[in-house]
Design a protein around this motif. Structure first.
Motif, PDB file in Angstrom:
ATOM      1  N   VAL A 103      34.265  45.145  35.735  1.00 34.17           N
ATOM      2  CA  VAL A 103      33.990  43.716  35.613  1.00 34.17           C
ATOM      3  C   VAL A 103      33.496  43.381  34.209  1.00 34.17           C
ATOM      4  O   VAL A 103      33.924  42.387  33.609  1.00 34.17           O
ATOM      5  CB  VAL A 103      32.992  43.256  36.700  1.00 34.17           C
ATOM      6  N   SER A 104      32.632  44.218  33.656  1.00 34.79           N
ATOM      7  CA  SER A 104      32.154  43.983  32.293  1.00 34.79           C
ATOM      8  C   SER A 104      33.303  44.059  31.297  1.00 34.79           C
ATOM      9  O   SER A 104      33.402  43.224  30.393  1.00 34.79           O
ATOM     10  CB  SER A 104      31.077  44.997  31.907  1.00 34.79           C
ATOM     11  N   TYR A 106      36.442  43.455  31.825  1.00 27.78           N
ATOM     12  CA  TYR A 106      37.276  42.279  32.033  1.00 27.78           C
ATOM     13  C   TYR A 106      36.644  41.035  31.404  1.00 27.78           C
ATOM     14  O   TYR A 106      37.274  40.319  30.630  1.00 27.78           O
ATOM     15  CB  TYR A 106      37.500  42.082  33.531  1.00 27.78           C
ATOM     16  N   HIS A 107      35.388  40.783  31.746  1.00 25.57           N
ATOM     17  CA  HIS A 107      34.723  39.581  31.247  1.00 25.57           C
ATOM     18  C   HIS A 107      34.474  39.654  29.741  1.00 25.57           C
ATOM     19  O   HIS A 107      34.691  38.667  29.033  1.00 25.57           O
ATOM     20  CB  HIS A 107      33.421  39.339  32.003  1.00 25.57           C
ATOM     21  N   ASP A 108      34.026  40.808  29.255  1.00 27.51           N
ATOM     22  CA  ASP A 108      33.749  40.948  27.820  1.00 27.51           C
ATOM     23  C   ASP A 108      35.007  40.771  26.984  1.00 27.51           C
ATOM     24  O   ASP A 108      34.944  40.268  25.861  1.00 27.51           O
ATOM     25  CB  ASP A 108      33.120  42.310  27.517  1.00 27.51           C
ATOM     26  N   HIS A 110      37.221  38.678  27.323  1.00 29.27           N
ATOM     27  CA  HIS A 110      37.502  37.246  27.169  1.00 29.27           C
ATOM     28  C   HIS A 110      36.539  36.536  26.220  1.00 29.27           C
ATOM     29  O   HIS A 110      36.537  35.302  26.150  1.00 29.27           O
ATOM     30  CB  HIS A 110      37.523  36.565  28.538  1.00 29.27           C
ATOM     31  N   ASP A 114      40.220  32.874  24.723  1.00 36.59           N
ATOM     32  CA  ASP A 114      40.427  32.215  26.017  1.00 36.59           C
ATOM     33  C   ASP A 114      41.102  30.849  25.857  1.00 36.59           C
ATOM     34  O   ASP A 114      41.795  30.392  26.757  1.00 36.59           O
ATOM     35  CB  ASP A 114      39.114  32.057  26.773  1.00 36.59           C
ATOM     36  N   MET A 126      38.193  32.981  31.589  1.00 37.67           N
ATOM     37  CA  MET A 126      36.812  32.758  32.008  1.00 37.67           C
ATOM     38  C   MET A 126      36.554  31.278  32.248  1.00 37.67           C
ATOM     39  O   MET A 126      35.646  30.912  32.972  1.00 37.67           O
ATOM     40  CB  MET A 126      35.840  33.310  30.970  1.00 37.67           C
ATOM     41  N   GLY A 129      37.154  31.068  35.772  1.00 37.88           N
ATOM     42  CA  GLY A 129      35.915  31.609  36.298  1.00 37.88           C
ATOM     43  C   GLY A 129      35.965  32.393  37.588  1.00 37.88           C
ATOM     44  O   GLY A 129      34.951  32.892  38.050  1.00 37.88           O
TER      45      GLY A 129
END
Length: 181
Positions: A103-104, A106-108, A110, A114, A126, A129
């Motif tokens: 998850v980190s 994936y989110h990092d 972005h 974006d 993101m 969301g």
């Protein structure tokens, strides 16, 4: 270049690639898949429209240089239900457990670009969301979902696998550059 589309994908170790490709082939041979997609097993991280490819390469390289290959565990199978222009089909996918590392990652990823997600990458962004981190198995007719799921359940061992690389593609599936983790 205006109009250019790119995607970024996580790639698995060879053993997992083989297992997931064999599952797709089995479903295809049984006539259960309706998509002609001959793609490779992966998790899409992002998809972009009109992003500067050199800047994207620089970002991916700077991002992966700080990271190592990491394990994920496929923990379930999911379904995107029928909708939109294909109301009689569903997409089935292998779903990795949402570990902190995955998850980190994936989110990092972005943190940049974006704003270039547009129509093809909105669901990965993101801004949206609510990403569903997944590896597509295939698109099946709605009335064949249970049969396809039964085969997937009996074919996958739901064990751990390694994410070993990040790849950039010209949309949809032309490899442009690979970055090893």
């Amino acid at each position: 270049m205006v109009g250019q589309k790119h995607s970024v994908a996580l790639r698995f170790d060879k053993a997992t690639d083989s297992k997931l490709a064999e599952l797709r082939a089995r479903l295809r041979d049984l006539g259960l898949l309706v998509d002609k997609h001959e793609g490779f097993p992966h998790i899409t991280v992002a998809a972009y429209e009109d992003v500067d490819i050199d800047q994207l390469f620089q970002w991916v390289e700077s991002f992966v240089i700080k990271r190592s290959a990491f394990e994920i565990r496929f923990s379930s199978i999911g379904i995107f239900p029928p909708s939109g222009e294909y109301p009689d089909t569903a997409l089935i996918f292998a779903s990795p457990a949402h570990s902190r590392e995955l998850v980190s990652f994936y989110h990092d990823f972005h943190e940049k670009f974006d704003e270039f997600c547009g129509g093809i990458g909105w669901l990965y962004s993101m801004v949206f969301g609510y990403p569903v981190i997944h590896s597509t198995i295939g698109v099946v007719k709605s009335d064949n979902v249970q049969k396809a799921l039964d085969i997937a359940f009996s074919s996958l061992d739901f064990g751990t696998t390694k994410v070993v690389a990040v790849e950039v593609y010209a949309y949809p599936l032309e490899l442009v550059k690979r970055f090893e983790l």
